[in-house]
Design an enzyme around this catalytic site. Structure first.
Site, PDB file in Angstrom:
ATOM      1  N   ASN A  23       8.090  -2.389   6.401  1.00  0.00           N
ATOM      2  CA  ASN A  23       7.489  -2.113   5.249  1.00  0.00           C
ATOM      3  C   ASN A  23       6.338  -1.096   5.662  1.00  0.00           C
ATOM      4  OD1 ASN A  23       5.931  -1.901   2.876  1.00  0.00           O
ATOM      5  ND2 ASN A  23       5.541  -4.245   2.772  1.00  0.00           N
ATOM      6  N   ARG A 107      11.482  -1.466   3.285  1.00  0.00           N
ATOM      7  CA  ARG A 107      11.017  -1.426   1.758  1.00  0.00           C
ATOM      8  C   ARG A 107      10.835   0.047   1.285  1.00  0.00           C
ATOM      9  NH1 ARG A 107       6.321  -5.104  -0.503  1.00  0.00           N
ATOM     10  NH2 ARG A 107       6.565  -4.921  -2.676  1.00  0.00           N
ATOM     11  N   HIS A 196       7.782  -4.739  -7.404  1.00  0.00           N
ATOM     12  CA  HIS A 196       7.548  -6.314  -6.761  1.00  0.00           C
ATOM     13  C   HIS A 196       8.877  -6.909  -6.937  1.00  0.00           C
ATOM     14  CE1 HIS A 196       2.834  -6.300  -7.701  1.00  0.00           C
ATOM     15  NE2 HIS A 196       3.235  -6.107  -6.347  1.00  0.00           N
ATOM     16  N   ARG A 257      -6.757  -1.075  -9.397  1.00  0.00           N
ATOM     17  CA  ARG A 257      -6.022  -0.486 -10.422  1.00  0.00           C
ATOM     18  C   ARG A 257      -6.209  -1.098 -11.719  1.00  0.00           C
ATOM     19  NH1 ARG A 257      -0.409  -1.464  -7.527  1.00  0.00           N
ATOM     20  NH2 ARG A 257      -1.435  -1.948  -5.655  1.00  0.00           N
ATOM     21  N   GLU A 399       8.846 -11.989   0.543  1.00  0.00           N
ATOM     22  CA  GLU A 399       9.568 -10.645   0.217  1.00  0.00           C
ATOM     23  C   GLU A 399      10.524 -10.298   1.452  1.00  0.00           C
ATOM     24  OE1 GLU A 399       5.537  -9.246  -0.803  1.00  0.00           O
ATOM     25  OE2 GLU A 399       6.540  -8.194  -2.648  1.00  0.00           O
TER      26      GLU A 399
END
Ligand code: AMP
Length: 413
Positions: A23, A107, A196, A257, A399
């Site tokens: 990742n 990823r 996600h 964010r 994940e």
């Protein structure tokens, strides 16, 4: 230190489908060696602060089943970071050449309309990921750097890309389409993609298992609440609505964010404050969310500030709760029935007070919090009473395992 013999036996035990999951972010490279079949983790690590301070000093850690090692190293780019990771495997184990790796899984944040499944990376796929950079200018370039570095370091292995957006390719048009002119949608790819994906997919499957039901019969809301945060309505194992949009800026309040924002804000600030598009983009990614509201991007620091009586931190948490209640209620209506709500990622798994505040306000749906279970939750835990009309769970996300599992479909073909 690790004993090589012990690690070899660990590897033999899980020799089925070991994969290396990579990742790569803009200044980090995280990796995990795990058995795709049963998720057993054999090692994981990260190289952080890549290229910062002119590449002078990156920080790296590597963890095996038995030990943890930390180093500081010069590291100018992702190629150097990959070298550091491979050195860590060679020095501390497990030895990758003995692991029987079936592939390397990467990823990739944005797969646009093209990638709805894991795909073996070839030059055409690399070019397509590159072509998607305008949709994810902060993420896809870093993902590409990681892929190129890993391909150079491990050229004999099959490399697979797994996309954050892929799980949401099942969004119905009513949920994915923005009400904007046709050329924006058809020519410029303006739509809701969602992110996600591996987390929502994993947590939805685990939640169905905890309910003791076939995923095909479950209507769920998954709340992935980490530094980045998104909600997902999952109907029969398929994503039918989600809060992130064209980019991962949309939806819930995040560390830095803003989530949902009136689109008029851009023009308003351009006209009144003389803000350029680049300044606005930068602020949306770095200066908004919890950071913009109370000066802390880390939720633990926000909660500390609440305890210290900071009204800005109180308001920040109220806004977070307000949006979570709103989105869960809206998704319950969209789903037509709600079987369970799942909380995951750093905040979702650990912030019991936040979970309680959200679930208390969802009493209208017959949600009844189990106060003690929620306060003590650790690992997969039901946090509503047996009488609750809607169950709620804490489900730690995984994940890397989800990515590895889904990549097996192309690795073992
Ligand atoms: P993630 O992106 O999933 O690693 O989640 C990071 C977020 O989880 C940060 O905002 C952390 O402050 C938050 N977090 C981690 N541990 C806790 C905790 N024990 N209580 C509250 N928030 C936490």
């Amino acid at each position: 230190m690790d004993s090589a013999g012990g690690l070899v036996s660990d590897l033999t035990q899980h020799a089925g489908d070991p994969v290396l999951v990579v990742n790569a972010g803009s200044s980090s490279l995280k990796y995990e060696l795990l058995a795709a079949g049963d998720g057993t983790r054999m090692a994981r690590g990260a190289v952080e602060r890549i290229g910062e301070d002119g590449g002078a000093q990156a920080e790296a850690w590597h963890e095996t089943s038995r030990s943890r090692h930390e180093t500081s190293d010069a590291c100018a780019d992702h190629h150097a970071a990959m070298d550091i990771a491979l050195r860590a495997f060679a020095t501390h184990g497990p030895r990758l050449e003995q692991a029987g790796l079936v592939g390397v899984v990467h990823r990739v944040v944005h797969g646009g309309d093209r990638f709805v499944d894991p795909v073996v990376i070839d030059p055409d796929v690399l070019a397509a990921i590159e072509a998607l950079v305008p949709l994810a200018p902060l993420h896809n370039p870093a993902n590409l750097d990681g892929i190129r570095a890993a391909q150079a370091a491990l050229p004999d292995l099959t490399h697979v890309a797994v996309f954050d957006t892929a799980f949401h390719h099942t969004l119905p048009a009513a949920a994915s389409t923005f009400a904007v002119p046709r050329p924006w949608r058809q020519q410029w790819g303006v739509r809701r993609y969602g992110f996600h994906g591996p987390s929502h997919a994993y947590v939805a499957r685990r939640t169905a298992a905890l309910l003791g039901r076939d995923p095909a019969d479950c209507k769920l809301v998954v709340l992935h609440l980490g530094n980045g945060a998104s909600a997902c309505a999952v109907d029969g194992g398929r994503s039918v609505d989600t809060s992130m949009g064209l980019s991962p800026l949309d939806g819930l309040v995040m560390g830095t964010r803003p989530g949902w924002l009136d689109p008029a804000v851009a023009g308003h600030l351009a006209r009144l404050a003389g803000m350029s598009i680049d300044e606005f983009d930068h602020a949306l990614a770095h200066d908004c969310g919890l950071q913009g509201l109370c000066g802390h991007n880390d939720f633990r620091a926000v909660m500390d500030a609440c305890r210290d009586g900071d009204p800005d931190a109180d308001l920040a948490v109220e806004i977070v709760v307000h949006r979570l209640v709103g989105v869960t209620g809206a998704y319950a209506a969209t789903l037509g029935r709600l079987d369970a709500i799942a909380f995951t990622a750093g905040i979702g798994e650990h912030a019991a007070d936040l979970r309680a505040a959200v679930l208390d306000r969802l009493g209208i749906f017959g949600v009844e919090l189990d106060v003690a279970a929620n306060a003590a939750a650790s690992g997969e835990t039901r946090i509503t009473t047996t009488k609750s009309a809607v169950a709620a769970y804490v489900v730690p996300t995984n994940e890397a395992w989800e990515m590895a599992r889904s990549a097996l479909t192309v690795l073992t073909r």
